[in-house]
Enzyme design. Structure first.
Site, PDB file in Angstrom:
ATOM      1  N   CYS A   8      -3.885  -5.512   1.351  1.00  0.00           N
ATOM      2  CA  CYS A   8      -4.523  -4.320   0.780  1.00  0.00           C
ATOM      3  C   CYS A   8      -4.641  -3.275   1.881  1.00  0.00           C
ATOM      4  O   CYS A   8      -3.973  -3.380   2.912  1.00  0.00           O
ATOM      5  CB  CYS A   8      -5.875  -4.643   0.134  1.00  0.00           C
ATOM      6  SG  CYS A   8      -7.223  -5.031   1.265  1.00  0.00           S
ATOM      7  N   ARG A  14     -10.100  -6.345  -1.467  1.00  0.00           N
ATOM      8  CA  ARG A  14      -9.165  -6.993  -2.385  1.00  0.00           C
ATOM      9  C   ARG A  14      -8.332  -8.109  -1.762  1.00  0.00           C
ATOM     10  O   ARG A  14      -8.220  -9.195  -2.339  1.00  0.00           O
ATOM     11  CB  ARG A  14      -8.253  -5.957  -3.035  1.00  0.00           C
ATOM     12  CG  ARG A  14      -8.997  -5.007  -3.941  1.00  0.00           C
ATOM     13  CD  ARG A  14      -8.092  -3.951  -4.540  1.00  0.00           C
ATOM     14  NE  ARG A  14      -7.578  -3.070  -3.485  1.00  0.00           N
ATOM     15  CZ  ARG A  14      -6.627  -2.165  -3.659  1.00  0.00           C
ATOM     16  NH1 ARG A  14      -6.060  -2.031  -4.839  1.00  0.00           N
ATOM     17  NH2 ARG A  14      -6.244  -1.405  -2.667  1.00  0.00           N
ATOM     18  N   ASP A 127      -9.239  -1.045  -7.636  1.00  0.00           N
ATOM     19  CA  ASP A 127      -9.779  -0.907  -6.285  1.00  0.00           C
ATOM     20  C   ASP A 127     -11.287  -0.672  -6.326  1.00  0.00           C
ATOM     21  O   ASP A 127     -11.749   0.428  -6.622  1.00  0.00           O
ATOM     22  CB  ASP A 127      -9.092   0.234  -5.541  1.00  0.00           C
ATOM     23  CG  ASP A 127      -9.417   0.233  -4.060  1.00  0.00           C
ATOM     24  OD1 ASP A 127     -10.398  -0.417  -3.653  1.00  0.00           O
ATOM     25  OD2 ASP A 127      -8.682   0.895  -3.309  1.00  0.00           O
TER      26      ASP A 127
END
Length: 153
Positions: A8, A14, A127
Site C-alpha cells: 500500500c 491496508r 482506503d
C-alpha cells in the site's frame, strides 16, 4: 514456499492488515507452511530515520477484534531488492500498483497485481486513511486474501 508481499502507500493500514489477515486465513486452512506473507509501502513517509511507524491504532484494534495480532509490525518501504524475494506483490490500489511496478522494474514488476483481482474485481481496496471506514477496507482485504488462498494451490 509461496511468498507474498502486500503493498500500500505507507504500510500502516491496508497492507499490514492484508499481511496479517492472509496469514490468519492460511493458518486456519492448515496451510501456513505453504506461505510467507509480508507487507511494505511504496512511500517512506511513515519511516523516520530507519524506524517505521507501527500499524495504525484503528487497524490494530480491528484486527484484535478479529483475534489477529499485528504486534511488532512497523512500516517498511518496498525496494527493488524485494523483487527477487517474492512471488507476488498484491497491491491495494492502482496508484500502489504503478508505484510498485516502477520500484521493482521489468520482470519483477510483472509480479504486481491488484489484490481485488483475486476476488474477480478491478476495484481498489477501500482506503480507510481517507474514508475512516476500516471495516470496508477489512472486508475488501478479506475477499482478496481468500481469493489468493484459493488461487495458489
Amino acid at each position: 514456499m509461496y511468498k507474498i508481499m502486500f503493498v500500500c502507500h505507507g504500510n500502516i493500514c491496508r497492507s499490514p492488515m492484508a499481511e496479517f489477515v492472509f496469514s490468519d486465513l492460511a493458518a486456519k486452512a492448515g496451510r501456513a507452511e505453504e506461505f510467507f506473507a509480508a507487507s511494505a509501502g511504496v512511500s517512506s513517509e511513515e519511516i523516520w530515520g530507519d524506524v517505521g511507524n507501527p500499524v495504525y491504532p484503528p487497524v490494530r484494534a480491528l484486527l484484535a477484534e478479529k483475534g489477529i495480532s499485528c504486534g511488532g509490525k512497523r512500516a517498511v518501504q518496498l525496494t527493488a531488492a524485494d523483487g527477487d524475494k517474492y512471488d507476488l506483490f498484491a497491491c491495494m490500489d492502482e496508484s500502489n500498483l504503478r508505484s510498485a511496478q516502477r520500484i521493482l522494474g521489468g520482470k519483477n514488476g510483472k509480479k504486481c497485481k491488484k489484490l481485488l483481482s483475486f476476488a474477480g474485481s478491478g476495484e481498489d481496496v477501500s482506503d480507510p486513511w481517507y474514508t475512516r471506514d476500516f471495516v470496508a477496507a477489512y472486508e475488501d482485504i478479506l475477499r482478496g486474501c481468500k481469493g489468493i488462498l484459493d488461487a495458489v494451490k
